[in-house]
Design a protein around this motif. Structure first.
Motif, PDB file in Angstrom:
ATOM      1  N   ASP A 118      48.436 -26.088  -6.575  1.00 17.54           N
ATOM      2  CA  ASP A 118      48.731 -24.729  -7.030  1.00 17.54           C
ATOM      3  C   ASP A 118      48.538 -23.837  -5.806  1.00 17.54           C
ATOM      4  N   TRP A 119      49.608 -23.253  -5.349  1.00 16.96           N
ATOM      5  CA  TRP A 119      49.685 -22.754  -3.981  1.00 16.96           C
ATOM      6  C   TRP A 119      50.163 -21.302  -3.893  1.00 16.96           C
ATOM      7  N   SER A 135      45.166 -18.594   0.123  1.00 13.19           N
ATOM      8  CA  SER A 135      45.666 -19.655  -0.751  1.00 13.19           C
ATOM      9  C   SER A 135      46.838 -20.373  -0.079  1.00 13.19           C
ATOM     10  N   THR A 136      47.675 -19.595   0.603  1.00  6.94           N
ATOM     11  CA  THR A 136      48.867 -20.163   1.230  1.00  6.94           C
ATOM     12  C   THR A 136      48.494 -21.118   2.361  1.00  6.94           C
ATOM     13  N   VAL A 137      47.613 -20.679   3.248  1.00  6.17           N
ATOM     14  CA  VAL A 137      47.319 -21.542   4.401  1.00  6.17           C
ATOM     15  C   VAL A 137      46.357 -22.679   4.034  1.00  6.17           C
ATOM     16  N   ILE A 138      45.428 -22.423   3.125  1.00  9.73           N
ATOM     17  CA  ILE A 138      44.505 -23.479   2.717  1.00  9.73           C
ATOM     18  C   ILE A 138      45.265 -24.542   1.918  1.00  9.73           C
ATOM     19  N   GLY A 139      46.067 -24.088   0.958  1.00  6.33           N
ATOM     20  CA  GLY A 139      46.839 -25.026   0.136  1.00  6.33           C
ATOM     21  C   GLY A 139      47.815 -25.825   0.975  1.00  6.33           C
ATOM     22  N   ASN A 140      48.437 -25.148   1.941  1.00  6.61           N
ATOM     23  CA  ASN A 140      49.400 -25.827   2.813  1.00  6.61           C
ATOM     24  C   ASN A 140      48.701 -26.922   3.623  1.00  6.61           C
ATOM     25  N   LYS A 148      49.132 -37.031   4.949  1.00  8.20           N
ATOM     26  CA  LYS A 148      48.717 -37.939   6.027  1.00  8.20           C
ATOM     27  C   LYS A 148      47.919 -39.118   5.454  1.00  8.20           C
ATOM     28  N   CYS A 149      47.320 -38.886   4.295  1.00 11.22           N
ATOM     29  CA  CYS A 149      46.521 -39.937   3.652  1.00 11.22           C
ATOM     30  C   CYS A 149      47.331 -40.662   2.577  1.00 11.22           C
ATOM     31  N   ASP A 150      48.656 -40.625   2.720  1.00 10.62           N
ATOM     32  CA  ASP A 150      49.538 -41.403   1.846  1.00 10.62           C
ATOM     33  C   ASP A 150      49.576 -40.912   0.394  1.00 10.62           C
ATOM     34  N   TYR A 151      49.288 -39.635   0.193  1.00  7.96           N
ATOM     35  CA  TYR A 151      49.605 -39.020  -1.092  1.00  7.96           C
ATOM     36  C   TYR A 151      50.959 -38.342  -0.945  1.00  7.96           C
ATOM     37  N   LYS A 152      51.534 -37.955  -2.080  1.00  8.76           N
ATOM     38  CA  LYS A 152      52.715 -37.135  -2.017  1.00  8.76           C
ATOM     39  C   LYS A 152      52.304 -35.771  -2.562  1.00  8.76           C
ATOM     40  N   ALA A 153      52.198 -34.812  -1.661  1.00  5.45           N
ATOM     41  CA  ALA A 153      51.728 -33.488  -2.077  1.00  5.45           C
ATOM     42  C   ALA A 153      52.891 -32.650  -2.583  1.00  5.45           C
ATOM     43  N   ILE A 154      52.682 -31.980  -3.702  1.00  7.43           N
ATOM     44  CA  ILE A 154      53.713 -31.124  -4.288  1.00  7.43           C
ATOM     45  C   ILE A 154      53.115 -29.730  -4.456  1.00  7.43           C
ATOM     46  N   LYS A 155      53.589 -28.802  -3.623  1.00  4.87           N
ATOM     47  CA  LYS A 155      53.067 -27.439  -3.725  1.00  4.87           C
ATOM     48  C   LYS A 155      53.881 -26.664  -4.760  1.00  4.87           C
ATOM     49  N   ILE A 156      53.171 -25.987  -5.618  1.00  2.68           N
ATOM     50  CA  ILE A 156      53.841 -25.223  -6.666  1.00  2.68           C
ATOM     51  C   ILE A 156      53.370 -23.768  -6.603  1.00  2.68           C
ATOM     52  N   ASN A 157      54.337 -22.872  -6.421  1.00  2.00           N
ATOM     53  CA  ASN A 157      53.999 -21.458  -6.332  1.00  2.00           C
ATOM     54  C   ASN A 157      53.933 -20.871  -7.748  1.00  2.00           C
ATOM     55  N   HIS A 158      52.709 -20.677  -8.210  1.00  2.00           N
ATOM     56  CA  HIS A 158      52.478 -20.175  -9.578  1.00  2.00           C
ATOM     57  C   HIS A 158      52.496 -18.639  -9.525  1.00  2.00           C
ATOM     58  N   LEU A 159      53.682 -18.114  -9.268  1.00  2.00           N
ATOM     59  CA  LEU A 159      53.829 -16.661  -9.116  1.00  2.00           C
ATOM     60  C   LEU A 159      53.279 -15.910 -10.326  1.00  2.00           C
ATOM     61  N   GLY A 160      52.579 -14.822 -10.044  1.00  2.00           N
ATOM     62  CA  GLY A 160      52.101 -13.974 -11.142  1.00  2.00           C
ATOM     63  C   GLY A 160      53.256 -13.091 -11.584  1.00  2.00           C
ATOM     64  N   ASP A 161      54.132 -13.634 -12.417  1.00  2.00           N
ATOM     65  CA  ASP A 161      55.332 -12.877 -12.790  1.00  2.00           C
ATOM     66  C   ASP A 161      55.401 -12.648 -14.305  1.00  2.00           C
ATOM     67  N   TRP A 162      54.254 -12.694 -14.974  1.00  2.00           N
ATOM     68  CA  TRP A 162      54.251 -12.451 -16.416  1.00  2.00           C
ATOM     69  C   TRP A 162      52.931 -11.796 -16.801  1.00  2.00           C
ATOM     70  N   GLY A 163      52.938 -11.007 -17.846  1.00  3.26           N
ATOM     71  CA  GLY A 163      51.687 -10.410 -18.306  1.00  3.26           C
ATOM     72  C   GLY A 163      51.850  -8.927 -18.582  1.00  3.26           C
ATOM     73  N   THR A 164      50.830  -8.339 -19.221  1.00  6.34           N
ATOM     74  CA  THR A 164      50.888  -6.931 -19.628  1.00  6.34           C
ATOM     75  C   THR A 164      51.228  -5.994 -18.477  1.00  6.34           C
ATOM     76  N   LEU A 247      55.372 -17.674   8.361  1.00  2.41           N
ATOM     77  CA  LEU A 247      54.304 -18.686   8.399  1.00  2.41           C
ATOM     78  C   LEU A 247      54.872 -20.094   8.556  1.00  2.41           C
ATOM     79  N   GLY A 248      56.145 -20.251   8.267  1.00  2.00           N
ATOM     80  CA  GLY A 248      56.750 -21.590   8.300  1.00  2.00           C
ATOM     81  C   GLY A 248      56.220 -22.467   7.175  1.00  2.00           C
ATOM     82  N   MET A 249      56.007 -21.889   6.014  1.00  2.00           N
ATOM     83  CA  MET A 249      55.464 -22.645   4.886  1.00  2.00           C
ATOM     84  C   MET A 249      56.310 -22.372   3.647  1.00  2.00           C
ATOM     85  N   SER A 250      56.415 -23.378   2.795  1.00  2.00           N
ATOM     86  CA  SER A 250      57.155 -23.143   1.561  1.00  2.00           C
ATOM     87  C   SER A 250      56.679 -24.092   0.466  1.00  2.00           C
ATOM     88  N   ALA A 251      57.021 -23.728  -0.762  1.00  2.00           N
ATOM     89  CA  ALA A 251      56.612 -24.540  -1.906  1.00  2.00           C
ATOM     90  C   ALA A 251      57.700 -25.548  -2.236  1.00  2.00           C
TER      91      ALA A 251
END
Ligand code: ARG
Length: 562
Positions: A118-119, A135-140, A148-164, A247-251
């Motif tokens: 969750d990025w 959150s962006t640089v730590i998650g990235n 590098k440790c043979d996982y497949k990392a999937i970054k998901i941008n949980h945008l705050g786009d809903w709510g009162t 930053l050269g980073m993306s989800a």
């Protein structure tokens, strides 16, 4: 290449009848003081079985363990201290790195399994805050380390786009907003409306009700509400994307809170059937007393969903769609209670995988010791910060190396790298103080310092027209040995960074390696035309490979010249 393992294998070969390999590995230590050797082996454990004092065992053991890979093996009290043969280790380590290149330190831990992260997750219609930068640089970085440790990392941008708050924003826009102004300058204008709303609502509580009503309309698919909301969202995404580009980073996925609107019914059904929901003043809640947590508010009295309701749906969706081995949340420390409650509810619902949900919190960003708050309109526009940092880097580079070819590109790599490194330098839980000038120093514990050290190795290699060979590495001085040992430690560092979800393990390591390298550089004439030249250059090459790879794991580029 793990020095502990290497020594343990050797020790085990002599003690196989008394200890298992794992026991030996568990016993070997890396002494804090250089005089105590590179590796120490305490002899307390088998004093009982051997019916001898540890000191006696150590002195009997030491001579039998000498040889091959060690120069010197000494008994000191109850310890056996080992000094590696410098040339042996240098040769092993340098050739391993030259052969494996950027794959040096790759680990087979994840077996290709997925880790969702969750990025970033900034809030629409608000500026991208320094907290979201964290959150962006730590998650990235966690994603890169996991890969590098043979996982497949999937970054998901949980945008705050809903709510009162979007109901409130619509009210504010209809009352005080201007289409042209927002088109011209989206985030600051939307922020202005947000601030204005909160100021006015302090006098006039009816505004809050109007805000709730408009959000309700939005949740029911009202055309006007939806049109305004999508427009605010689009404008915000455009400005967030500028930051991600810098930053050269993306989800891998942009799945904000609104993405779960049509997926809420599943969790609602599960909750309704679970018997866990209780009424509390008209609202529906789940009690979490057994975890010593306050109750979780799941549904408001008007039926509206909440942040945690959407996070419940999110967690289930991620499990179903990505079948994660671990699900990481790179989110600020102020949301620890929220994530504990989220996990608590999922546990009560009987989802075992809730145990694999890991909140990796981080501390606040402060400026001159003060917290930054958007409510009051006090903001730092991150895009401006990054551009300012690039400008400062440009100036510094121009002073150092006015003839550099691709100055603009390097300035970007250094300016942005400085900001990222500053963020990842300390334990993520530490608060960080935001000060551009300190970040951009070419000395001390900064990104530019490490990039500069790497550029220095590359410039020497260029000057010497270095070509890799299989020649035996003959380095035997103390300075190069410190560099060799530090390089050998890299795989263990990667493993520790993954275990703790802590990029600072890598950044601190890079500072150490750079310091060891720079003292080597200060004490040894690298370009001297003698028999050791090729060995010294090979060590530089290995150093550069590890510095570059370490920086990559932090999301930072390593220019070859600067
Ligand atoms: N948008 C939220 C905020 O800025 C962060 C979202 C974190 N992720 C989550 N799954 N709740 O506070």
């Amino acid at each position: 290449m793990d020095l502990k393992k290497l020594a343990a294998e050797h020790i085990y070969s002599k003690l196989a009848d008394q200890l298992t390999f794992e026991e030996v590995l568990g016993l070997v230590e890396i002494p804090k003081i250089t005089e105590h050797g590179d590796i120490a082996f305490p002899c307390f454990t088998f004093a009982k079985t051997m019916k001898k004092a540890p000191v006696v065992i150590a002195s009997e053991l030491a001579p039998t363990l000498a040889g091959d890979i060690f120069d010197n093996v000494q008994a000191v009290g109850p310890y056996v201290n080992f000094f590696f043969k410098k040339t042996y280790l240098a040769n092993e380590v340098v050739h391993k790195v030259l052969t494996e290149k950027s794959h040096f330190g790759d680990l087979k831990i994840g077996n290709g399994r997925n880790i969702t992260i969750d990025w970033s997750s900034p809030n629409i219609a608000k500026p991208f805050s320094l907290g979201h930068l964290r959150s962006t640089v730590i998650g990235n970085s966690i994603a890169l380390i996991a890969n590098k440790c043979d996982y497949k990392a999937i970054k998901i941008n949980h945008l705050g786009d809903w709510g009162t708050q979007f109901g409130k924003l619509i009210v504010a826009y209809k009352k005080w907003g201007s289409e042209e102004a927002i088109k011209e300058n989206p985030i600051p204008e939307l922020l202005k409306l947000y601030v204005e709303f909160h100021e006015q609502a302090e006098q006039d509580d009816d505004l809050n009700q109007q805000g709730r009503d408009w959000f309700k309309r939005l949740e029911n698919g009202d055309v006007e509400a939806t049109r305004l909301w999508s427009w605010f969202r689009e404008e915000s995404l455009k400005s967030f994307n500028k930051i991600y580009d810098l930053l050269g980073m993306s989800a891998e996925y942009n799945q904000g809170e609104s993405f779960y609107n049509d997926k809420l019914s599943e969790i609602t059904d599960i909750l309704d059937n679970s018997g866990l929901l209780e009424f509390d003043n008209g609202a529906q809640v789940v009690r979490l007393d057994e975890y010593n947590l306050p109750l979780a508010l799941i549904r408001k009295s008007d039926g509206a969903s909440l942040y945690i309701t959407r996070d419940l749906a999110t967690a289930i969706y991620r499990k179903q769609n990505f079948n994660f081995a671990k699900s990481i949340y790179a989110v600020g420390n102020e949301q620890t209670l929220h994530f504990n409650q989220l996990k608590g509810v999922l546990r009560k619902l009987g989802f075992d995988w809730a145990e694999e949900m890991i909140h990796t919190p981080f501390g606040l960003v402060k400026q001159n010791g003060k917290k930054l708050s958007t409510r009051k309109g006090k903001i730092v526009l991150l895009e401006e910060v990054l551009n300012e940092s690039i400008k400062l880097a440009e100036k510094a580079i121009f002073e150092k190396n006015p003839n550099l070819d691709n100055k603009d590109e390097v300035a970007k790599q250094v300016g942005v790298g400085a900001v990222i490194f500053h963020d990842l330098k300390g334990d993520r839980m530490n608060e960080i103080d935001f000060n551009l000038e300190n970040m951009l120093k070419f000395e001390g514990e900064t990104g530019p310092y490490i990039q500069y050290t790497n550029a220095r190795t590359n410039s020497i290699l260029r000057k010497a027209n270095f070509v890799e060979t299989n020649d035996v590495i003959t380095l035997d001085d103390q300075w190069s040995f410190e560099v060799v040992k530090s390089i050998a430690d890299f795989p263990r560092i990667v493993e520790r960074a993954l275990e703790k979800y802590e990029p600072s393990v890598i950044s601190r390591y890079l500072i150490d390696l750079s310091q060891s390298f720079n003292s080597y550089y200060g004490h040894v004439r690298i370009l001297e035309e003698d028999a050791g030249l090729q060995s010294r250059l090979s060590l530089l090459k290995a150093t550069s490979i590890v510095l570059t790879e370490g920086l990559r794991l932090l999301g930072i580029q390593a220019p070859k010249e600067m």
